[in-house]
Each structure stands twice: as structure tokens, then as C-alpha cells.
Design a protein around this motif. Sequence first.
Motif, PDB file in Angstrom:
ATOM      1  N   SER A 104       0.827  -1.205   0.000  1.00 47.00           N
ATOM      2  CA  SER A 104       0.000   0.000   0.000  1.00 47.00           C
ATOM      3  C   SER A 104       0.860   1.253   0.000  1.00 47.00           C
ATOM      4  N   THR A 105       1.905   1.226   0.817  1.00 47.07           N
ATOM      5  CA  THR A 105       2.784   2.390   0.912  1.00 47.07           C
ATOM      6  C   THR A 105       3.500   2.654  -0.401  1.00 47.07           C
ATOM      7  N   ILE A 106       4.030   1.599  -1.007  1.00 52.72           N
ATOM      8  CA  ILE A 106       4.735   1.756  -2.281  1.00 52.72           C
ATOM      9  C   ILE A 106       3.779   2.236  -3.361  1.00 52.72           C
ATOM     10  N   ALA A 107       2.566   1.641  -3.395  1.00 50.71           N
ATOM     11  CA  ALA A 107       1.583   2.034  -4.402  1.00 50.71           C
ATOM     12  C   ALA A 107       1.204   3.494  -4.234  1.00 50.71           C
ATOM     13  N   LEU A 108       1.016   3.898  -2.996  1.00 48.99           N
ATOM     14  CA  LEU A 108       0.669   5.295  -2.732  1.00 48.99           C
ATOM     15  C   LEU A 108       1.775   6.238  -3.178  1.00 48.99           C
ATOM     16  N   ALA A 109       3.004   5.868  -2.892  1.00 46.79           N
ATOM     17  CA  ALA A 109       4.134   6.709  -3.272  1.00 46.79           C
ATOM     18  C   ALA A 109       4.211   6.854  -4.776  1.00 46.79           C
ATOM     19  N   LEU A 110       4.030   5.749  -5.494  1.00 47.50           N
ATOM     20  CA  LEU A 110       4.100   5.781  -6.956  1.00 47.50           C
ATOM     21  C   LEU A 110       2.939   6.560  -7.551  1.00 47.50           C
ATOM     22  N   ASN A 111       1.726   6.320  -7.027  1.00 48.42           N
ATOM     23  CA  ASN A 111       0.561   7.023  -7.541  1.00 48.42           C
ATOM     24  C   ASN A 111       0.643   8.510  -7.275  1.00 48.42           C
ATOM     25  N   THR A 112       1.112   8.845  -6.088  1.00 46.07           N
ATOM     26  CA  THR A 112       1.251  10.261  -5.747  1.00 46.07           C
ATOM     27  C   THR A 112       2.263  10.938  -6.651  1.00 46.07           C
ATOM     28  N   SER A 113       3.367  10.248  -6.915  1.00 49.21           N
ATOM     29  CA  SER A 113       4.396  10.813  -7.788  1.00 49.21           C
ATOM     30  C   SER A 113       3.853  11.040  -9.186  1.00 49.21           C
ATOM     31  N   LEU A 138       5.816   9.105   3.869  1.00 53.27           N
ATOM     32  CA  LEU A 138       5.320   7.745   3.659  1.00 53.27           C
ATOM     33  C   LEU A 138       4.335   7.354   4.753  1.00 53.27           C
ATOM     34  N   GLY A 139       4.655   7.709   5.978  1.00 52.80           N
ATOM     35  CA  GLY A 139       3.745   7.403   7.079  1.00 52.80           C
ATOM     36  C   GLY A 139       2.423   8.145   6.953  1.00 52.80           C
ATOM     37  N   ALA A 140       2.515   9.430   6.570  1.00 56.98           N
ATOM     38  CA  ALA A 140       1.299  10.227   6.397  1.00 56.98           C
ATOM     39  C   ALA A 140       0.439   9.674   5.258  1.00 56.98           C
ATOM     40  N   SER A 141       1.089   9.258   4.152  1.00 57.76           N
ATOM     41  CA  SER A 141       0.355   8.689   3.026  1.00 57.76           C
ATOM     42  C   SER A 141      -0.355   7.406   3.439  1.00 57.76           C
ATOM     43  N   LEU A 142       0.349   6.581   4.199  1.00 56.89           N
ATOM     44  CA  LEU A 142      -0.251   5.346   4.685  1.00 56.89           C
ATOM     45  C   LEU A 142      -1.415   5.649   5.616  1.00 56.89           C
ATOM     46  N   GLY A 143      -1.242   6.670   6.459  1.00 55.58           N
ATOM     47  CA  GLY A 143      -2.314   7.057   7.368  1.00 55.58           C
ATOM     48  C   GLY A 143      -3.547   7.526   6.625  1.00 55.58           C
ATOM     49  N   HIS A 144      -3.345   8.338   5.578  1.00 56.87           N
ATOM     50  CA  HIS A 144      -4.477   8.810   4.771  1.00 56.87           C
ATOM     51  C   HIS A 144      -5.183   7.634   4.107  1.00 56.87           C
TER      52      HIS A 144
END
Length: 273
Positions: free
Chosen positions: A12-21, A59-65
Motif C-alpha cells: 500500500s505504501t509503495i503504491a501510494l508513493a508511486l501514484n502520488t508521484s 510515507l507514514g502520512a500517506s499510509l495514514g491517509h
Amino acid sequence: MKSLIKVSLLASTIALALNTSSALAADTAPSAIQPATTVPASSILNKFKSSEDQTAYALGASLGHYMNNSMKEQEKLGIKLDKGQMISGVQDAFGNNNKLSDKEIEATLQSFEEHVKQAAKTKMEQEAKDNAAKGDKYREDYAKQKGVKKTTNGVLYKVDKAGIGSAPTNSDTVVVNYKGALVDGTEFDNSYKRSEPLSFRLDGVIPGWTEGLKHIKKGGKIHLVLPPEQAYGKTDVPGIPANSTLVFDIDLLDIKPATGEDGQAPDVGAQQK
């Protein structure tokens, strides 16, 4: 051996980072007249000791959201999870002090997944039942209005303007402007607002349109009320819940006789703009 929860969180964290980028790259790409802006280094240092700390926090904030939004969606299904326990689970995982074994975590998550699926299915079935009842009542009331006619297939229509010439046939291409809404007035598509009339073969759209447009001619205008079986039935499409009665205002701008070539029609009523 990695537990299912650890793998899920990491993915989830990696996916969020990639999608956000990707989203930021698309949304904030600098134009020729406006240079890209950056966050001053001094601003970062006021909050974090280093860029690595900032990245870890992001990354933590993205995971939290992500988790917070997921929990809100689950609450719509009647499932409410304790945020404190979730945070505790994350902290324990980082500290290698889990209260559950890997097998217990995996079994719990698999059971939860089935629970969510069943809750979603139950909610969809109830919504479909409610939509059907609302649609039945709406059509019953509309059928009593002056000038409204009903076809053998249950399509209700009122001709506001007849038009001239001949009515379109199944193989003709028609050009229309239209507005589509649910019985509560929620609009799901409107070509008038987009200033983009649509062109399609008459036999390539939902049944209610194919039948309904034959009651007017070029330049005509019609109001259609379609029962679910003449629209999308039990299928859930974007903006249109299952078993929805649909309401359309349609202007028939032009009719183009068939040329022998098969045209492809748009999915009328399912467009989101």
C-alpha cells in the motif's frame, strides 16, 4: 516469514508513493510561462532534521491517509474498526512485538476480507431493491401526467416537439443533445453543458433510447422515462446505481441514413464529465 499485514502495508505504501508521484507529475508539470516551484530547503529543515526524515514522515502520512479513507468506506458498510488498535498494530509490527502470530494475522485478515465482501453485497442488494421501488413510484406518478404515453416495453415518453421528415430507423445514425438524470434529480450526464452533441447508430445504445427516439423526427424533442430493464437493469455503472429508472431530455438534431458500415455507439448514460 512475512505476515500478510506487513506485505499489505508495504504494498500500500509503495503504491501510494508511486501514484502520488505520477499524479504530481501530471498536475504540477511547469508550463512555458510559469516555472515550477519548490519547497525552500529552510522550510524543510524547520520541520525535519533531514530529507530522509521528511520522506519517512511523508510515507507514514500517506499510509495514514490511505488507512483512514479505507476505514471511512468500511463504515459505510456498517463496519467500524478501532483506530487505536490499528495504530497499536503498526507500532507492534515495527517493534517486532506482535500480539498475533503470522498465521493468526493472515487468518484474521482473510476472515475480514470475506466480511467486507458480504457486507458490500448486502448493501448493494438493498440499494438495488430501494432503487427499484423508487423507480416504480416515479413511473407510476409520471404516467398520470398529461401527454405522457407508454410503450408495450414500459418506456414512458412525452413528445415536446415532433420534428419534421421521417423518424429514424435502427440502422440510422442520429445526432443528439441530451441530459440524463436519476429519479431524485441527480444528473449523471449532460451534453448541453459540454456543447458536444453525440452521434451514434440508433441500434447501438440502451433499448429505451432505440425505441424512444423513433417517436420523434429531425428537430424533435422528447422526454423519456426508462424502467431499469430498458436501461442498465441490475448492472451498476458509474453514476447510475443498479435498478435505476432513468430520466432523459433529448433533442434529435439530425438523422443520417445508414451507409452500410457499422458505427460504434457511445455508452449513453454512463459518461461522467
